[in-house]
Each structure stands twice: as structure tokens, then as C-alpha cells.
Design a protein around this motif. Structure first.
Motif: not given
Ligand SMILES: [K+]
Ligand SMILES: NC(=O)C1=CN([C@@H]2O[C@H](COP(=O)(O)OP(=O)(O)OC[C@H]3O[C@@H](n4cnc5c(N)ncnc54)[C@H](O)[C@@H]3O)[C@@H](O)[C@H]2O)[C@@H](O)CC1
Length: 511
Positions: A63, A122-123, A125-126, A154, A156-157
Motif C-alpha cells: 500500500n 492515505d497509503a 495500510f491497505g 488507496i 482502503l482507509p
Molecule cells: K490505505
């Protein structure tokens, strides 16, 4: 999410699909990372080009890798980009490659502060999040949410678990979430979906062929799932071949619930519906029902007689029924093998479920015997009722419904703003984000009647539960504010008319 693909993928299924797709790509999974990042960058440009700058917050996994590529694309285009990192990617990963290709300064995530006008990408965590947020990530999420930062997530939040939609400690309140290839349960199940903002699905060139190997077992509810099996009437049918539903009614003071269920069963297309009344409420039911028939039914003997004379296929037991001891006797009769003629299916709802609090195993044993004899049982608890018969189960609604269906060996429909339908083979259907108007007394009684009606007309349990939940939600949507449960059956014709028209259009196109 109109016309969106219905398959919902867990994190591990996404990984498998990625690996399968990567074998056909010159640069393997890194190509997928570049495509995902390009999709996110294109969206930033299309929607937020006039932002005062972009703060890209990158985690240590892929992510974060997406984040570094987005940052590079944006910087190359001359946009004002700052990167904040939580640790470094492991060597020899796609993320490490993306990290190495970012040749501008990197600050520590701990230094990040919300700044007015800047968009947060927001990268962190996915789909790989595996534990509760803590430390600098938790602090960044809390600061962004408190400041009302505009967050584009990206995949998922950060903080939302992909497979369940649960919040792990805390999660960004994103304005936009870019989902890749397919939605995950976390995008459609609360609380996750409430953190996603607008969810935009982007294709990253992964072929639907890659889904075939995945044995997808979780889907969003939509007519595409069950309309091929929808029991539209044909000229050759008569009223009893269109299905006959028997609804057990409670005493005079709680007669409304069974009447709602019966009316819904009739509106949903059953050819005949009979209200099975205790002796002391017969007159009341007879006065309040017209096309729905009323029959006295007090005991096993009268049940046997009703089955022999009228051949109902499906029963609803529970709405407004009260008397737990009587429930247990009737359920044992209906599901046991001793009746001269056995019904095909039973929908057990409300009091029908709570009657087994304290000894749910009795119900599960009966259910097993019934399904062994080809019968279909559907349980339709809300969470409170669910806890009474599955007190030891834990997890998200999706996990709860799945475990319950496996244990009870029947279809379990766990009602809520996101309803989960699970069958014992592990197939699940999620009806996401029901209209708020449905949270009103009696709406569950209506749902059980629709399910019974569709079962009586020959649908399988999973299809009937999915179709009924969809019709129920659409009826509420059509009525809108001021809805009472008794309005729902009357909305069904217009909802069905639209469904019918869609089918006619479809048939015309096929010609
Ligand atoms: K994310
Ligand atoms: N087809 C797809 O869906 C694609 C997915 N890609 C991206 O890859 C992501 C998944 O990558 P990963 O599997 O590397 O997972 P993530 O990048 O979501 O996170 C994994 C890393 O975070 C750590 N971690 C997990 N929870 C933590 C916590 N609470 N606190 C601190 N550290 C924590 C893990 O130990 C691991 O190092 C997707 O979300 C997506 O952004 C894209 O790059 C390419 C295509």
C-alpha cells in the motif's frame, strides 16, 4: 455502486488474483502497482487538481508502495507533493522498488501535521493490515480525523480490515477510497463502509478470468445473482402451483406481526396464503384479512389436517407468536419426520428463534434431520436474536453469519443495516446499506413473509433470501420518509413491476 461487479474479495483472494495476473505481465506485480497508482493519480488530477498540495503518507507494505508511485507521478507533473513514511519497505519487494524510485525528501510520519488546503493520500495500510493501529499511525489518523482533513484512501482507509469491515483501533474518515479490481467486504460492511466515503472502483487490467480460480464465496446482493431463478408466474399455473404459504399467528394482542408477514407473502407472489390462528384469535384475523385465508391451528393434529387438505409448501413461524413452549412443539412437528405430509420449508423468525434460547442444539438437530430429508430451513435473526441462539460466536456480522450457517446447517440471514446471508456451504451474500427507514417495528415480519413466498414459488434458500432482502430494501426506498411496516407490502408491486420490466428489456435484447 450501480453496475459494479458483485464479487467481494478477501485480502488473500486479491493476492492470489494478483499473482495469477502477474504471470502474464512483463514486470509482474510491479506492473499492477504502477497501474493502481496511475489510477489513483488520475483520480487526484480529475477531482482535486486545485488542492493546495498533497501529503502522501506511506506505510512499509505494498500500500505504501502505491503511495510512492503516486507521489512520483504527481511530482513529475509539477504538483506540490510531500511524502511522510512509516518505516521502510522490506528489500526486494515491489514497495522497495517504488520507494527507491522516489528521489526526493522523505519525512517521518511522526512529523506529519494536518495543513489547511492539502489533500492527504492515505497509503499507510491497505488489505495487509493485521493488528490494531498504534503509535505514530494512530496519532496521524486521529489528527487527520480531528482536523477534518480531506483524505483519499488507496484501496482502503488505514484501520479498516478488508475482510470484515471492522475498525482496528481507529481508521481514517476518507472522502474518497479508490478500490482496485474488486470491492472487498470492508468497502460494503459497516463500520468500514462508513469510513470509505465515496468508493471508486478502478480496473487495473486484471482479467475476470483470474476470478475463476479463486472460488469467490462472497457477493454483493443484486438482481444479477437471482433474477434468472425469479419465479414469474406463467399461464399454465393455478393458484396453488404458485405456492401456498402458512403463517403461524399469535394471540389476539400480537396479531399484527403475522398479518404483516402474510400480506407480504401474498404480495410477493405466493398463489395462496393461510393465516394459522389459535382459537382465541380466529375472529380477529378473519375480520382483518381478505384474500389471505384463516384457519384454526392449535396442535399437531390440526397441522396434519391442514397439510393433508391444503398442501402448503412453506411455513413462517415466529412473528408475534409468543409462547416459547408452543414454538418448540410446532418446530419439532414441522422439521421432524413424523407428519403424514412434510412441508418443504420453514422460515423461523423472531419468537420462533428466541424460543430456543437455552437449548439451541435442539433446533440444530432438528434442522439437520430436516435438511437430510430435503427440507429447507431459513433463520432470520437480528443481532439480538442471533446472540440468544449463538451466544458463543464472535466476530464481524459476516463471520457470525458464516459460522452460524455452518453450525445450524441451514441458511442464516443476519439482519442489520448490512444484512448478511450465509449458507452452510460457505456462500455469503451481503445486502449493503439498507435504507434507514427500514429500522421500524414489523419490518422483519414483512421480510420473513417475502422469503417464505419466494421459497413456496420454488426458489432456493440463498436465492429467496437474497431476492427478498433486495425487494424489501427497494420497497423501503420507494416509500421513503414516514414508512411503517404495513406500507412495505403495498410497495412491492411497483418494485416488482420495475424488476419485471428489466427482465422484459433483457429478453428483448437477447432476441
Ligand atoms: K490505505
Ligand atoms: N490487486 C490489488 O488489489 C493490488 C494491490 N496493491 C496494493 O497492495 C496492498 C496490499 O499490500 P500488503 O499486503 O503489502 O499490505 P499493506 O501494505 O496493507 O500492509 C502490510 C504491512 O503493514 C504491516 N502492518 C500491518 N498492520 C499493521 C499495524 N497495525 N501497525 C503497523 N504495521 C502493520 C505489515 O507487517 C506489513 O509490513 C493493497 O492494499 C494495495 O494497495 C497494489 O500495489 C497492486 C495491486
Amino acid at each position: 455502486m450501480n453496475d459494479a461487479p458483485l464479487e467481494l474479495l478477501t485480502a488473500s483472494k486479491v493476492k492470489h488474483a494478483e499473482q495469477a495476473a502477474a504471470t502474464e505481465l512483463a514486470d509482474g506485480t510491479y506492473t499492477l502497482m504502477e497501474r493502481a497508482s496511475q489510477a489513483v493519480y488520475d483520480l487526484l488530477l480529475a477531482r482535486l487538481a486545485d488542492a493546495g498540495g498533497f501529503d502522501v503518507l506511506c506505510g512499509p507494505g505494498n500500500n505504501g508502495g502505491d503511495g510512492y508511485v503516486v507521489a512520483r507521478l504527481a511530482a513529475q507533473a509539477g504538483l506540490d507533493v510531500d511524502v511522510y513514511a512509516l518505516g521502510q519497505p522490506k528489500p526486494h519487494t515491489d514497495a522497495a522498488r517504488a520507494f527507491a524510485a522516489w528521489d526526493r525528501p522523505i519525512r517521518e510520519l511522526a512529523e506529519w501535521e494536518p495543513r489547511a488546503g492539502r489533500v492527504v493520500v492515505d497509503a499507510l495500510f491497505g488489505s495487509g493490515i493485521s493488528r490494531d493501529l498504534e503509535g505514530n499511525v494512530l496519532a496521524a489518523v486521529s489528527r487527520a480525523n480531528a482536523a477534518g482533513s480531506l483524505v483519499v484512501a488507496i484501496d482502503l482507509p488505514t484501520g479498516i480490515e478488508a475482510d470484515t469491515g471492522q475498525v482496528l483501533g481507529a481508521a481514517f474518515e476518507a472522502a474518497i477510497t479508490v478500490s482496485l479490481f474488486r470491492y472487498k467486504p470492508g468497502h460494503v460492511m459497516a463500520p468500514g463502509r462508513l469510513h470509505c466515503g465515496e468508493v471508486i472502483l478502478r480496473d487495473i487490467g486484471m482479467d475476470a478470468r483470474h476470478l475463476d480460480q479463486l472460488q469467490v464465496d462472497c457477493r454483493l446482493n443484486a438482481p444479477e445473482l437471482w433474477q434468472h431463478a425469479y419465479p414469474w408466474p406463467s399461464q399454465s399455473q393455478h393458484k396453488y402451483s404458485r405456492g401456498h404459504v402458512g403463517v403461524f399467528g399469535g394471540g389476539p394482542m400480537t396479531s399484527g406481526a403475522a398479518r404483516l408477514s402474510a400480506m407480504a407473502a401474498a404480495r410477493a407472489g405466493a398463489g395462496a396464503v393461510t393465516l394459522l390462528s389459535p382459537a382465541n384469535a380466529l375472529l380477529l384475523y378473519a375480520m382483518h384479512l381478505t384474500s389471505v385465508m384463516v384457519t384454526r391451528l392449535e396442535d399437531r393434529h390440526e397441522l396434519d389436517e391442514f397439510l393433508a387438505k391444503r398442501h402448503p409448501q412453506v411455513f413462517v413461524l415466529g412473528p408475534g407468536f409468543g409462547a416459547a413452549d408452543k414454538v418448540r412443539v410446532f418446530v419439532a412437528d414441522l422439521l421432524g419426520a413424523d407428519l403424514a405430509i412434510r412441508p418443504n420449508a420453514l422460515v423461523l423468525d423472531a419468537d420462533g428463534l428466541t424460543a430456543f434460547e437455552g437449548d439451541p442444539q435442539q433446533l440444530f438437530d432438528l434442522a439437520e434431520a430436516f435438511s437430510g430429508n430435503g427440507g429447507t430451513l431459513v433463520l432470520t435473526p437480528h443481532l439480538g436474536e442471533f446472540r440468544r441462539i449463538f451466544p458463543d460466536l464472535e466476530g464481524s456480522p459476516l463471520e457470525l453469519a458464516r459460522q452460524a450457517a455452518e453450525r445450524a446447517k441451514c441458511v442464516v440471514l443476519l439482519k442489520g443495516s448490512d444484512t448478511v446471508i450465509a449458507d452452510p456451504a460457505g456462500q455469503t451474500v451481503i445486502n449493503s446499506a439498507a435504507p434507514a427507514w427500514l429500522a421500524t417495528a414489523g419490518s422483519g415480519d414483512v421480510l420473513s413473509g417475502i422469503i417464505a413466498s419466494l421459497l413456496a414459488q420454488g426458489m432456493t434458500a440463498l436465492d429467496a433470501a437474497g431476492a427478498a432482502t433486495w425487494l424489501h430494501a427497494k420497497a423501503a426506498e420507494a416509500f421513503g420518509p414516514g414508512l411503517m411496516a404495513e406500507d412495505l407490502p403495498d410497495q412491492l408491486p411497483s418494485v416488482l413491476r420495475r424488476l419485471w420490466r428489466t427482465r422484459q428489456d433483457h429478453l428483448l435484447k437477447e432476441r
